[in-house]
Design a protein around this motif. Structure first.
Motif, short mmCIF file in Angstrom:
data_model
loop_
_atom_site.label_atom_id
_atom_site.label_comp_id
_atom_site.label_asym_id
_atom_site.label_seq_id
_atom_site.Cartn_x
_atom_site.Cartn_y
_atom_site.Cartn_z
N ALA A 231 33.33 52.16 32.64
CA ALA A 231 31.88 51.96 32.74
C ALA A 231 31.57 50.47 32.73
N GLY A 232 30.57 50.08 33.50
CA GLY A 232 30.08 48.72 33.44
C GLY A 232 30.50 47.85 34.60
N ILE A 233 29.62 46.93 34.96
CA ILE A 233 29.84 45.94 36.02
C ILE A 233 30.13 44.60 35.35
N PHE A 234 31.00 43.81 35.95
CA PHE A 234 31.26 42.44 35.48
C PHE A 234 30.62 41.47 36.45
N GLU A 235 29.65 40.70 35.94
CA GLU A 235 29.00 39.66 36.75
C GLU A 235 29.34 38.31 36.16
N LEU A 236 29.59 37.33 37.04
CA LEU A 236 29.89 35.99 36.53
C LEU A 236 29.31 34.91 37.42
N ALA A 237 28.93 33.81 36.76
CA ALA A 237 28.68 32.55 37.45
C ALA A 237 30.03 31.85 37.48
N GLY A 238 30.55 31.64 38.68
CA GLY A 238 31.96 31.34 38.83
C GLY A 238 32.37 29.90 38.64
N GLU A 239 33.66 29.71 38.70
CA GLU A 239 34.26 28.39 38.57
C GLU A 239 34.07 27.58 39.85
N ARG A 240 34.18 26.29 39.74
CA ARG A 240 34.13 25.40 40.90
C ARG A 240 35.50 24.76 41.09
N LEU A 258 41.82 40.86 38.53
CA LEU A 258 41.00 41.45 37.47
C LEU A 258 40.26 42.68 37.98
N ALA A 259 39.74 42.60 39.20
CA ALA A 259 39.06 43.77 39.78
C ALA A 259 40.02 44.94 39.94
N VAL A 260 41.23 44.66 40.40
CA VAL A 260 42.21 45.72 40.62
C VAL A 260 42.68 46.31 39.29
N GLU A 261 43.01 45.43 38.34
CA GLU A 261 43.55 45.89 37.05
C GLU A 261 42.51 46.68 36.25
N SER A 262 41.28 46.19 36.21
CA SER A 262 40.26 46.80 35.36
C SER A 262 39.62 48.02 36.01
N GLY A 263 39.60 48.05 37.33
CA GLY A 263 38.91 49.12 38.03
C GLY A 263 37.40 48.99 38.00
N ARG A 264 36.88 47.87 37.47
CA ARG A 264 35.43 47.69 37.37
C ARG A 264 34.92 46.81 38.51
N PRO A 265 33.71 47.08 38.99
CA PRO A 265 33.14 46.22 40.03
C PRO A 265 32.89 44.82 39.49
N ILE A 266 33.18 43.83 40.32
CA ILE A 266 32.93 42.42 39.98
C ILE A 266 31.95 41.86 41.00
#
Length: 568
Positions: A231-240, A258-266
């Protein structure tokens, strides 16, 4: 049984992308009860003859966490057709955090998101400690639109670590405590977890916000909690990466894995930038690469240039330069007198050639580049550059800005685009199948940018003026697509049984209006606002909330809890 509401005689653009059709839409108990030729009675009828009926729009990227406490309608988003917002992006939330420690959370928000500490102190009745308690508090607030919320990494870190959150990486005990709090938040209805690793996010004393001190292993551990819970979406302000291709690739591999391992949408924001004109294409390639490996990832894109709105009533590129700092500390009437004084003008023009050595962060004004600073005479444009106006008048660009401002009694706005300067690139991003049109940042950068109008801009510019999209395509982009990505399975379409979030709009006139500077925040803090024209009615959960942009007094908005809470 009579219906609660019927929207009659309209042309339905239902959010699916299918062609429009003529039909009535009936509502009962907050849900769409029937679509077609409806002959039954209703307590309220909206005649939509000559207008279009669409689903309410969904904005997946806002910072309404503080504003929801003093503004139940979610302005300015509600004026542009938004009926559901997702708050808590980029790691910035008000919970978990108790009232005695609220200064730590405010420190994360104040500069990074341009939310005045005085407004938050005056406007928020702090009655929670944990994130579940915060959600319960939001659920009890009067709301004109719907709200969903992430739990933010910076608040989570400061709750567990206190001042250490701004100084060092987490230890094992800290990580386990954060994992427990995140699990509780997801169970209670957090839509997901967010963080920032962006150098754009600093505290008022110019330190990184708390989430930027986290190692990537800390991020993986926390996203892994959502993976375990499914459950849950991961949102991030990314690295430069700063032009370092190896570093950029290493970051992309980390995100992909991370998307593949966790199975959560990024998800993260994606813009074209003139200083790195092709960088955005590598991020689109990352979306495809991730999908090919079985991960879920989507980018959030904008319908126009991401633009700082400059004015004498808000901020200018010269404000921190010594001579200008003295001027800008004065009341506006005194500023006007000095700006008309020839000797003072010469001093100001000369002083503006100095360089401000302080690095701007976020949406703070950049050093003046007059070919890329535009005069905002209309909301739509096209806009002439300050350099062009200065050449026409035969004056220095700074003098041109002063004159232009005085001609409008210092009400004139100037635009300083910092991303999506190339509109061909913007259109390509909008049309990409793995992007979502959102990212208003509503509730943040309140005196710096005004992007809450991205929805009405999409309709007025890309549909009507440019004819680059059909109305059906644009409505789907603003309703069904974000509703689907954020898991609001009963919103974003006009279908029987769906939540009755509806708009009645005129596709021939819908458009943003010019922005204004107002002081309507708690403690009299200022912000930019922008209304729209062409939206006759906004319906939320079956009740008319706005008529022609004016509130009706109805407050039917809901807290939309995340998937774990809904299936529990």
């Amino acid at each position: 049984m009579p219906h609660d509401l019927i929207v009659k005689n309209g042309t339905v653009v239902d959010g699916s992308g299918m062609p429009r059709y003529r039909a009535d839409v009936a509502v009962r108990h907050g849900r769409i009860a029937a679509i077609g030729r409806i002959r039954e009675a209703a307590r309220e009828v909206i005649d939509a003859d000559g207008q279009v009926v669409t689903p309410g729009f969904v904005d997946g990227h806002t910072h309404m966490d503080a504003q929801v406490f003093w503004d139940p309608y979610g302005t300015c988003s509600c004026w542009h057709g938004v009926t559901t917002v997702v708050m808590g992006n980029c790691g910035f939330t008000l919970a978990p955090c108790g009232k005695p420690e609220r200064s730590l959370v405010v420190r994360n928000l104040e500069r990074a998101e341009d939310i005045a500490a005085e407004a938050m102190d005056a406007g928020i009745d702090w009655t929670w400690r944990t994130f579940p308690e915060f959600l319960d508090r939001v659920q009890g607030l009067p709301k004109g639109i719907n709200y969903a919320g992430y739990i933010g990494h910076s608040a989570l870190r400061t709750y567990v670590m206190g001042e250490r959150a701004f100084e060092k990486e987490a230890g094992e005990d800290d990580l386990r405590a954060m994992e427990r709090e995140l699990r509780d938040a997801i169970r209670a209805g957090a839509i997901g977890f967010t963080t920032s690793r962006s150098p754009s996010h600093e505290t008022p004393d110019r330190r990184p916000v708390a989430s930027r001190l986290a190692s990537w292993d800390e991020v993986r551990r926390l996203v892994g909690v959502m993976g375990e819970m499914n459950a849950g979406i991961f949102e991030l302000a990314g690295e430069r990466a700063g032009g370092d291709t190896e570093r950029l690739r290493e970051y992309h591999v980390r995100l992909r894995d991370l998307a593949v391992e966790s199975g959560r949408p990024i998800t993260w924001g994606l813009f074209s930038r003139r200083e790195e004109p092709d960088l955005w294409r590598t991020y689109l390639a990352l979306l495809e690469e991730t999908a090919a490996r079985g991960g879920r990832m989507f980018a959030q894109v904008h319908s126009r240039a991401l633009t700082i709105v400059l004015s004498f009533k808000t901020s200018l590129p010269f404000d921190r330069l010594p001579v200008w700092r003295e001027l800008r500390a004065l009341p506006l009437d005194q500023q006007k007198r000095q700006l008309r004084d020839p000797e003072q003008r010469r001093r100001l023009v000369a002083a503006a050639r100095e360089r401000d050595e302080r690095r701007p962060v976020g949406a703070e004004p950049r050093a003046a580049a007059y070919d890329w600073t535009f005069v905002m005479d209309t909301a739509e444009g096209p806009h002439r550059s300050v350099a062009e106006v200065a050449r026409e008048r035969g004056v220095d660009p700074v003098e041109a800005m002063i004159d232009l401002a005085l001609e409008k009694d210092l009400e004139r706005f100037f635009l300083q685009p910092i991303a999506n300067e190339n509109q061909d690139h913007a259109l390509e991003l909008i049309k990409h199948p793995r992007t979502v049109v959102t990212f208003s940042d509503s509730g943040a950068h309140v005196s710096q940018i005004m992007d809450a109008s991205l929805q009405t801009h999409l309709l007025s510019h890309w549909v009507r003026a440019r004819q680059a999209l059909t109305l059906e395509e644009a409505v789907r982009m603003l309703s069904f697509e974000p509703a689907t990505h954020w898991g609001f399975s009963d919103r974003g379409l006009i279908r029987e049984g769906m939540a009755a979030d509806l708009l009645v709009l005129d596709p021939d006139t819908v458009a943003p209006e010019m922005p204004e500077v107002v002081r309507d925040l708690p403690a009299g803090a200022r912000r930019l606002t922008q209304r729209a024209r062409g939206i006759a009615a906004t319906v939320v959960n079956g009740e008319v909330v706005l008529r022609d942009g004016k509130p009706t007094g109805a407050l039917p908005g809901q807290l939309l809890r995340g998937p774990y809470a809904r299936r529990s």
